[in-house]
Enzyme design. Structure first.
Site, PDB file in Angstrom:
ATOM      1  N   HIS A 144       0.824  -1.213   0.000  1.00 39.09           N
ATOM      2  CA  HIS A 144       0.000   0.000   0.000  1.00 39.09           C
ATOM      3  C   HIS A 144       0.856   1.261   0.000  1.00 39.09           C
ATOM      4  CE1 HIS A 144       0.233  -0.204   4.557  1.00 39.09           C
ATOM      5  NE2 HIS A 144       0.254   1.096   4.412  1.00 39.09           N
TER       6      HIS A 144
ATOM      7  N   ASP B 249       1.207  -7.753   2.171  1.00 37.93           N
ATOM      8  CA  ASP B 249       1.306  -6.310   1.943  1.00 37.93           C
ATOM      9  C   ASP B 249       2.769  -5.879   1.813  1.00 37.93           C
ATOM     10  OD1 ASP B 249       0.899  -3.611   1.779  1.00 37.93           O
ATOM     11  OD2 ASP B 249      -0.336  -3.447   3.568  1.00 37.93           O
TER      12      ASP B 249
ATOM     13  N   SER C 138       3.964   2.076   8.560  1.00 37.11           N
ATOM     14  CA  SER C 138       3.725   1.180   7.437  1.00 37.11           C
ATOM     15  C   SER C 138       5.030   0.959   6.686  1.00 37.11           C
ATOM     16  CB  SER C 138       2.684   1.777   6.484  1.00 37.11           C
ATOM     17  OG  SER C 138       1.413   1.782   7.079  1.00 37.11           O
TER      18      SER C 138
END
Length: 713
Positions: free
Chosen positions: A84, A219, A648
């Site tokens: 992402h 991810d 992240s």
């Protein structure tokens, strides 16, 4: 004042007294609690984590494109981050003919790696506390005079550093301005896409599973840093070569056990752990619910079109994901704050502080008054900002308004104009005027129906009906340069933006008569007059008092170990691999496996479809060295590390500093940890390195990338 050159050095400050897991912890890497980390199981030293005089783990950790974190995992600058985080770049390289979002992308060699203009990575070369220099002379000044002197002092400190062309110095406040730290940053600008799994792996579970555990998401995406022949930062060039890092992370595929020590190294975005109870109550009952309501309308409208039209799905994929991300986070945050009794705990803590230091009572009383009086303005600010952000027609109008203001005040030079045109082009590239007209119509109706009349522009009652709004906006859009339907000099913002801006006087005249611009300007003017300055006046008073309250907490509560709130600077958080029991009779294990992917598999579903090759690998159990003792490949795992947005892509490391996971999310029941960390619910979620290497090796047949790495078996 005599100017002195300040030399950055790695200073290891005295270890904090206790590991305050009940409060979480995002620690400045020069101030690590080495003793407690070792007591929990860490086998390396704090110097191995951060050392400015020789290679250390910090040399493998970068801020990716100004937001996420990434890490170097090979001696040739191979970079790992979240899917992402790289989504926008994957999207830009995608088309209906080459749909890398759906199919994935894997370079066959370095020649096949794709450049990404504008993408950067930042290394932190050093960190030094500069509190004494920045706050010098401010002790007896009022807030405004103090702020002005702090700015001058910061410039003076910056001037004391001799920087290379690719370096910059950033000074950031900590503890609400009670301390200041300088960060020496080196920026690399040639970053190329190396590989990414299809979104059926990289976004498996999509919005349904976002912020949720159990999770089964791969991810991750891979990039590479390129440098000039001297290994220095350079703009993109075919002559650049792979960057040779000072340090890269070994990748471990050892099995994990519950209660294993872990630490996460990255750039957490923002937390507010030290707010008074009244502030938390307002977030929980007013601000978050308002923002949730606006995004819910926007997302539902976009989703209807994206599900029925493939081109729209690709065009709006990144945008939708961005909007949905915090919509769901805020929902979990509200529930978590209620469930953990965050307001009650804050009130009890305030009384404990007052009992030790009665002077704190006046601080709390004044904060209660200010937040209560600010409340209606804060609520309207959230409503207005989210409406303009999510109604792209209004957002475009806002951009054009800012351009007009700059141009008419003589503040638009050639560079600023090019930047503005570039920003606009980026918006139009993924803009569907017809679709956004529906979004705008619904959001205007929401705003008109739910906002106090004193905050509404005159005559705004006419926007209470969605259907009428849509007809009105369609009519207003027909000749609007904002939506790209109106033209200037025979060009539109879609066809030739340079031609549209060629005659700026004509453009500004056109904008002033544009009906959509008039709608926005009326909307904006009412907000600016009735909300913006009032909110800001209260916030300035709150900020001064919050700095005082922070200092009082640190002076009074000697039993608590304080860490500064996250502010996108480099931090270390640590904890243990652990499952959770977030609700009565509900217990989560700490790890998921490929078998769980197949349990969720829904053929053809945009969230839970599974690629045929992954199904084949599952059916044949072709797992190679990546299976664990269960015989399956672990996919995701949870731990008690205190993380937030910006983490992240952060590396999760084991006791020896080996990469064992890639941080990408938090457990929904604990998303309130930005405000109130609760060890019962707060878990970060990571992709297991076994799954990452399994996908690269067995699924993508990209073993050449594995061969670059140092794999710890």
């Amino acid at each position: 004042m005599k100017r002195k050159h300040i030399l950055l050095s790695a200073v290891l400050f005295p270890a904090v007294m206790a590991f305050a897991q009940q409060y979480g912890g995002m620690w400045i890497p020069t101030e690590l609690n080495e003793k407690e980390m070792k007591d929990l199981g860490m086998k390396i030293s704090a110097k191995q984590i951060f050392d400015s005089s020789k290679p250390s783990i910090k040399d493998a950790v970068v801020q990716f494109n100004g937001g996420c974190t990434a890490e170097i995992i090979s001696p040739q600058g191979l970079l790992l981050t979240n899917h992402h985080c790289g989504y926008g770049q994957i999207q830009k390289h995608s088309s209906v003919e080459h749909d890398y979002l759906s199919d994935g992308f894997w370079a066959k060699d370095m020649n096949g790696e794709l450049p990404n203009p504008g993408v950067t990575v930042d290394f932190i070369s050093d960190i030094k506390e500069v509190t004494a220099q920045v706050l010098a002379g401010t002790q007896n000044l009022d807030a405004k005079a103090s702020e002005e002197l702090i700015k001058k002092n910061m410039e003076f400190v910056k001037a004391g550093f001799k920087l290379e062309p690719w370096q910059k110095l950033m000074i950031r406040p900590m503890y609400y301005g009670n301390k200041y730290y300088a960060y020496l940053i080196e920026t690399y600008k040639d970053i190329r896409l190396v590989g990414a799994p299809p979104q059926s792996i990289g976004k498996f579970g999509s919005d349904t599973d976002n912020w949720v555990w159990p999770r089964h998401t791969g991810d991750f995406s891979m990039f590479r840093i390129y440098a000039d022949k001297d290994n220095k930062p350079a703009e993109y060039s075919k002559d650049n070569v792979p960057y040779k890092p000072k340090y890269f992370l070994p990748v471990s595929i050892k099995d994990k056990q519950e209660n294993d020590f872990t630490f996460v190294f990255g750039f957490p975005g923002k937390t507010t752990e030290y707010l008074p109870a009244i502030a938390v109550e307002k977030i929980m009952t007013e601000t978050d619910p308002t923002m949730i309501a606006v995004r819910e309308v926007a997302l539902k409208t976009l989703d209807e079109k994206m599900r029925s039209d493939n081109a729209t799905r690709i065009k709006y994929a990144s945008k939708y994901a961005s909007v949905a991300n915090y919509w769901k986070k805020w929902i979990g945050e509200v529930e978590g704050l209620k469930k953990s009794d965050a307001v009650g705990k804050k009130k009890a803590y305030e009384q404990t502080l007052i009992a030790k230091n009665p002077q704190i009572k006046s601080t709390i009383d004044e904060l209660n008054r200010l937040y209560t009086e600010q409340s209606p303005y804060s609520l309207n600010k959230s409503f207005y900002s989210e409406t303009v952000r999510n109604a792209e027609t209004l957002s475009l109008a806002n951009n054009f308004y800012n351009y007009m203001q700059a141009a008419e005040s003589g503040k638009t030079d050639a560079k600023a104009l090019e930047g503005f045109k570039s920003r606009l082009s980026g918006i139009y590239e993924d803009y569907d005027g017809e679709l956004d007209a529906k979004v705008t119509a619904k959001l205007l109706a929401l705003y008109a129906n739910r906002t106090q009349s004193k905050f509404l522009p005159a005559g705004f009652d006419q926007y209470k009906n969605e259907a009428k709004n849509l007809a009105d906006i369609e009519k207003l859009s027909k000749n609007s340069v904002i939506t790209g339907r109106g033209s200037i000099n025979g060009a539109t913002t879609y066809t030739d933006i340079n031609k549209v801006f060629a005659d700026q006087n004509a453009l500004i005249k056109n904008l002033k008569s544009d009906p959509l611009m008039k709608l926005f300007m009326n909307f904006r003017e009412t907000y600016m007059k009735g909300t913006d300055s009032q909110f800001t006046d209260y916030q300035n008073q709150i900020d001064v008092l919050q700095k005082k309250y922070m200092a009082q907490q640190m002076e009074t509560d000697k039993n608590r170990t304080f860490f500064p709130d996250a502010n996108s600077t480099l931090r270390v958080t640590y904890g243990k691999i652990k499952g959770s029991s977030p609700r009565d009779a509900v217990t989560y294990g700490y790890q998921t496996h490929i078998a769980g992917i197949m349990e969720k598999y829904v053929p053809g579903d945009y969230e839970f479809d599974v690629p045929k090759k992954l199904i084949q690998l599952y059916n044949t159990k072709d797992y190679g060295i990546y299976k664990d003792k269960s015989g399956d490949v672990p996919v995701n795992f949870t731990a008690t590390n205190h993380t937030t947005g910006g983490n992240s892509g952060s590396p999760t490391l084991d006791a020896y500093g080996n990469l064992i996971g890639l941080n990408f999310d938090r457990q929904w029941e604990g998303t309130m940890s930005d405000i109130n960390f609760d060890p019962r619910f707060s878990r970060n979620i990571m992709v297991d390195t076994k799954y990452i290497l399994f996908i690269i090796d067995k699924y993508a047949d990209a073993k050449w990338l594995i061969n670059e790495m140092k794999v710890v078996k």
